[in-house]
Design a protein around this motif. Structure first.
Motif, PDB file in Angstrom:
ATOM      1  N   VAL A   1      11.284   4.416 -10.988  1.00  0.00           N
ATOM      2  CA  VAL A   1      10.335   3.999 -12.022  1.00  0.00           C
ATOM      3  C   VAL A   1       9.221   5.021 -12.250  1.00  0.00           C
ATOM      4  CG1 VAL A   1       8.680   2.211 -12.675  1.00  0.00           C
ATOM      5  CG2 VAL A   1      10.798   1.584 -11.498  1.00  0.00           C
ATOM      6  N   ALA A   2       8.629   5.540 -11.157  1.00  0.00           N
ATOM      7  CA  ALA A   2       7.389   6.308 -11.264  1.00  0.00           C
ATOM      8  C   ALA A   2       7.500   7.603 -12.076  1.00  0.00           C
ATOM      9  CB  ALA A   2       6.837   6.611  -9.864  1.00  0.00           C
ATOM     10  N   PRO A   3       8.547   8.427 -11.909  1.00  0.00           N
ATOM     11  CA  PRO A   3       8.575   9.691 -12.667  1.00  0.00           C
ATOM     12  C   PRO A   3       8.466   9.487 -14.170  1.00  0.00           C
ATOM     13  CG  PRO A   3      10.216   9.739 -10.927  1.00  0.00           C
ATOM     14  CD  PRO A   3       9.691   8.335 -10.976  1.00  0.00           C
ATOM     15  N   MET A   4       9.213   8.523 -14.696  1.00  0.00           N
ATOM     16  CA  MET A   4       9.148   8.282 -16.132  1.00  0.00           C
ATOM     17  C   MET A   4       7.781   7.732 -16.532  1.00  0.00           C
ATOM     18  SD  MET A   4      10.602   8.594 -18.983  1.00  0.00           S
ATOM     19  CE  MET A   4      12.268   9.011 -18.452  1.00  0.00           C
TER      20      MET A   4
ATOM     21  N   ALA B   1      -4.778   7.890 -10.047  1.00  0.00           N
ATOM     22  CA  ALA B   1      -6.006   7.493  -9.354  1.00  0.00           C
ATOM     23  C   ALA B   1      -6.181   5.980  -9.384  1.00  0.00           C
ATOM     24  CB  ALA B   1      -7.217   8.181  -9.994  1.00  0.00           C
ATOM     25  N   MET B   2      -5.862   5.355 -10.515  1.00  0.00           N
ATOM     26  CA  MET B   2      -5.991   3.894 -10.606  1.00  0.00           C
ATOM     27  C   MET B   2      -4.989   3.192  -9.694  1.00  0.00           C
ATOM     28  SD  MET B   2      -6.863   3.070 -14.619  1.00  0.00           S
ATOM     29  CE  MET B   2      -5.561   4.058 -15.343  1.00  0.00           C
ATOM     30  N   VAL B   3      -3.774   3.719  -9.608  1.00  0.00           N
ATOM     31  CA  VAL B   3      -2.767   3.121  -8.725  1.00  0.00           C
ATOM     32  C   VAL B   3      -3.217   3.222  -7.272  1.00  0.00           C
ATOM     33  CG1 VAL B   3      -0.402   3.335  -7.878  1.00  0.00           C
ATOM     34  CG2 VAL B   3      -0.858   3.532 -10.323  1.00  0.00           C
ATOM     35  N   LEU B   4      -3.736   4.393  -6.888  1.00  0.00           N
ATOM     36  CA  LEU B   4      -4.227   4.562  -5.514  1.00  0.00           C
ATOM     37  C   LEU B   4      -5.440   3.682  -5.247  1.00  0.00           C
ATOM     38  CD1 LEU B   4      -4.114   8.262  -4.244  1.00  0.00           C
ATOM     39  CD2 LEU B   4      -2.831   6.277  -3.455  1.00  0.00           C
ATOM     40  N   ALA B   5      -6.268   3.460  -6.261  1.00  0.00           N
ATOM     41  CA  ALA B   5      -7.422   2.570  -6.085  1.00  0.00           C
ATOM     42  C   ALA B   5      -6.963   1.147  -5.760  1.00  0.00           C
ATOM     43  CB  ALA B   5      -8.291   2.575  -7.342  1.00  0.00           C
ATOM     44  N   CYS B   6      -5.867   0.718  -6.391  1.00  0.00           N
ATOM     45  CA  CYS B   6      -5.301  -0.604  -6.060  1.00  0.00           C
ATOM     46  C   CYS B   6      -4.818  -0.625  -4.609  1.00  0.00           C
ATOM     47  CB  CYS B   6      -4.149  -0.929  -7.000  1.00  0.00           C
ATOM     48  SG  CYS B   6      -4.636  -1.182  -8.733  1.00  0.00           S
ATOM     49  N   ALA B   7      -4.189   0.474  -4.175  1.00  0.00           N
ATOM     50  CA  ALA B   7      -3.734   0.568  -2.783  1.00  0.00           C
ATOM     51  C   ALA B   7      -4.925   0.509  -1.826  1.00  0.00           C
ATOM     52  CB  ALA B   7      -2.943   1.858  -2.574  1.00  0.00           C
ATOM     53  N   TRP B   8      -6.008   1.187  -2.190  1.00  0.00           N
ATOM     54  CA  TRP B   8      -7.223   1.174  -1.349  1.00  0.00           C
ATOM     55  C   TRP B   8      -7.774  -0.249  -1.223  1.00  0.00           C
ATOM     56  CZ3 TRP B   8     -12.232  -0.328  -2.528  1.00  0.00           C
ATOM     57  CH2 TRP B   8     -13.210  -0.015  -1.574  1.00  0.00           C
TER      58      TRP B   8
ATOM     59  N   VAL C   1      -7.875   8.984  -4.310  1.00  0.00           N
ATOM     60  CA  VAL C   1      -8.457   8.527  -5.577  1.00  0.00           C
ATOM     61  C   VAL C   1      -9.394   9.583  -6.148  1.00  0.00           C
ATOM     62  CG1 VAL C   1      -9.969   6.816  -6.649  1.00  0.00           C
ATOM     63  CG2 VAL C   1      -8.246   6.076  -4.994  1.00  0.00           C
ATOM     64  N   VAL C   2     -10.289  10.097  -5.301  1.00  0.00           N
ATOM     65  CA  VAL C   2     -11.251  11.110  -5.753  1.00  0.00           C
ATOM     66  C   VAL C   2     -10.525  12.385  -6.179  1.00  0.00           C
ATOM     67  CG1 VAL C   2     -13.181  12.576  -5.043  1.00  0.00           C
ATOM     68  CG2 VAL C   2     -13.101  10.177  -4.315  1.00  0.00           C
TER      69      VAL C   2
ATOM     70  N   VAL D   1       0.840  -1.205   0.000  1.00  0.00           N
ATOM     71  CA  VAL D   1       0.000   0.000   0.000  1.00  0.00           C
ATOM     72  C   VAL D   1       0.869   1.247   0.000  1.00  0.00           C
ATOM     73  CG1 VAL D   1      -1.563   1.396   1.412  1.00  0.00           C
ATOM     74  CG2 VAL D   1      -2.054  -1.021   1.034  1.00  0.00           C
ATOM     75  N   MET D   2       1.893   1.275   0.878  1.00  0.00           N
ATOM     76  CA  MET D   2       2.768   2.447   0.947  1.00  0.00           C
ATOM     77  C   MET D   2       3.567   2.634  -0.340  1.00  0.00           C
ATOM     78  SD  MET D   2       4.171   2.873   4.829  1.00  0.00           S
ATOM     79  CE  MET D   2       4.821   4.470   4.347  1.00  0.00           C
ATOM     80  N   LEU D   3       4.001   1.530  -0.938  1.00  0.00           N
ATOM     81  CA  LEU D   3       4.739   1.629  -2.197  1.00  0.00           C
ATOM     82  C   LEU D   3       3.870   2.225  -3.298  1.00  0.00           C
ATOM     83  CD1 LEU D   3       6.667  -1.785  -2.299  1.00  0.00           C
ATOM     84  CD2 LEU D   3       7.608   0.483  -1.864  1.00  0.00           C
ATOM     85  N   LEU D   4       2.647   1.730  -3.424  1.00  0.00           N
ATOM     86  CA  LEU D   4       1.744   2.246  -4.458  1.00  0.00           C
ATOM     87  C   LEU D   4       1.407   3.710  -4.208  1.00  0.00           C
ATOM     88  CD1 LEU D   4      -0.701  -0.788  -4.821  1.00  0.00           C
ATOM     89  CD2 LEU D   4       1.089  -0.089  -6.418  1.00  0.00           C
ATOM     90  N   ALA D   5       1.107   4.026  -2.937  1.00  0.00           N
ATOM     91  CA  ALA D   5       0.732   5.405  -2.613  1.00  0.00           C
ATOM     92  C   ALA D   5       1.893   6.361  -2.843  1.00  0.00           C
ATOM     93  CB  ALA D   5       0.241   5.489  -1.167  1.00  0.00           C
ATOM     94  N   THR D   6       3.088   5.947  -2.442  1.00  0.00           N
ATOM     95  CA  THR D   6       4.253   6.813  -2.631  1.00  0.00           C
ATOM     96  C   THR D   6       4.540   7.044  -4.100  1.00  0.00           C
ATOM     97  OG1 THR D   6       5.214   6.020  -0.556  1.00  0.00           O
ATOM     98  CG2 THR D   6       6.696   7.109  -2.096  1.00  0.00           C
ATOM     99  N   SER D   7       4.346   6.028  -4.916  1.00  0.00           N
ATOM    100  CA  SER D   7       4.629   6.174  -6.346  1.00  0.00           C
ATOM    101  C   SER D   7       3.766   7.259  -6.979  1.00  0.00           C
ATOM    102  CB  SER D   7       4.420   4.848  -7.070  1.00  0.00           C
ATOM    103  OG  SER D   7       3.039   4.526  -7.183  1.00  0.00           O
TER     104      SER D   7
END
Length: 425
Positions: free
Chosen positions: A370-373, A400-407, A308-309, A238-244
């Motif tokens: 990875v995320a910036p690119m 938003a989709m990445v954060l939805a996966c974290a949620w 996400v919202v 969750v933290m990895l996805l949110a941080t990205s």
């Protein structure tokens, strides 16, 4: 391995004024460190351009390379710092990091070439890994029920530092491109001197790791630590996805504001200042209250849902006023990180808090490679001629989709915890 009341540091039993004083120092330490980094944000790309010879295209390449190297070095150094702090205590690691950071800013202020400036950035990446030790310090001096609020205060320090730092750095950079580096050096060395006389040790000898274990300090030991505590695996992902998703701001926001709203650098800076102010309000004033009211599990899910919202609103916002509507909603996303950290610290004993925080920071630093690119290329493709549809907000939709996966993972962890705790009660 769940941390028991007996495994908590004796510092938790100190009078509350002592704990507050320790937390105040850590807050100030993080604030000054963030301020020092914030000072150089507006001028580092221009200094790179100057040293490279004035070519913007090549300077952009070097700036990207600097970012990748910085994240990679943090991946290597964070678990080492965490293991050192578990073995020798938090105080020496934090103080040496502050000293090293201050001397490194002097080094970068004097760097005559790009190669030497790169060396300086590598040293910065090593010394800035002290943020993980600061998180371990908080876990030492704060009882489990208060850690969410304490981690929120660290988030407030980041928000405040990134409001003031870039503004001051821009003013100093207008005088001389190297002046912000000298200012950052003064701040970091002042931080070292302050801590030398004020900072108490939070991890007593009897609670430290019996020896420094290189196997736990290796970067891939972060994965091994996750396997050792499988109950926090979901939370770390969750933290990895949110941080990205934070990198969508760094890699696309300036260009997005210019392309969609014609803001330009000045308009973007005002919006970033508002984002920083909202971050301070949420982290300093609301995180503790929300976590206390909802509990750490529900607060984590709530914060991620707000993110996400918020990102979805940014992506759809065809006009600036709609983008502004998304700002306070997205700001509540800040509740999720301290809630997740508080949940994880409950599962780990006092002698492993440094390794836990180092492992988290090490894994999180990989997202900076990875995320910036990922976000920049998504933005560039959907405003280009090859795009099937013109969609400047595509990078925010991806975030938003990445954060939805974290949620989803956070909710799954909450349900698992609800079934495990009654069985172990």
């Amino acid at each position: 391995m769940r941390a028991t009341p007996e495994s908590r540091s004796p510092v938790d039993a100190q009078p509350s004024p002592a704990r507050r004083a320790a937390l105040v120092f850590i807050f100030i330490t993080v604030l000054i460190d963030v301020l020092s980094f914030g000072l150089i944000i507006p001028v580092l790309p221009h200094l790179v351009q100057q040293l490279e010879g004035g070519d913007i295209e090549h300077a952009a390449y070097w700036v990207g390379l600097f970012g990748m190297v910085f994240a990679g070095v943090q991946f290597l150094s964070s678990p080492i710092q965490g293991a050192l702090s578990d073995r020798f205590g938090r105080r020496p690691v934090i103080l040496l990091s502050c000293l090293g950071l201050g001397l490194d800013f002097v080094f970068m202020a004097l760097a005559p070439t790009l190669a030497w400036l790169m060396v300086g950035r590598i040293i910065s990446a090593i010394t800035s890994a002290s943020f993980s030790t600061a998180n371990a310090y908080i876990a030492d001096v704060t009882p489990p029920e208060g850690r969410g609020k304490a981690f929120g205060m660290i988030g407030a320090a980041f928000g405040l530092g990134f409001i003031v730092g870039p503004l001051v750095g821009g003013l100093l950079g207008g005088i001389d491109l190297r002046l912000p580096f000298w200012g950052a050096a003064v701040l970091a060395l002042t931080n070292f001197a302050y801590g030398l006389f004020v900072l108490p040790e939070s991890l007593p000898p009897e609670k430290r790791a019996p020896r420094f274990d290189w196997s736990q300090a290796k970067p891939l030991a972060s994965v091994a630590l996750v396997r050792r505590y499988p109950q926090i695996a979901d939370l770390i992902v969750v933290m990895l996805l949110a941080t990205s998703t934070h990198y969508v701001y760094q890699s696309t926001f300036v260009l997005y504001g210019d392309v969609r709203y014609g803001w330009g650098p000045t308009g973007v800076s005002y919006v970033l200042a508002v984002v920083g102010v909202l971050s301070v309000i949420v982290n300093a004033g609301l995180v503790g209250r929300i976590i206390k009211r909802l509990g750490e599990q529900r607060a984590l899910s709530f914060g991620l849902a707000c993110g996400v919202v918020g990102f979805a609103i940014y992506g759809f916002a065809a006009s600036p006023w709609l983008f502004y509507v998304g700002l306070p909603i997205s700001a509540l996303w800040a509740v999720s990180q301290p809630a997740a950290q508080a949940l994880m610290t409950r599962e780990v004993g006092a002698d492993a808090q440094g390794r836990l925080q180092g492992a988290i920071m090490s894994l999180v630093s990989l997202t900076g490679i990875v995320a910036p690119m990922m976000y920049a290329s998504t933005f560039g493709f959907f405003i280009g001629k090859r795009a099937p549809v013109y969609m400047p907000g595509a990078a925010f939709f991806l975030a938003a989709m990445v954060l939805a996966c974290a949620w989803f993972l956070a909710v799954r962890h909450s349900r698992r915890a609800a079934t495990v705790e009654p069985a172990t009660a």
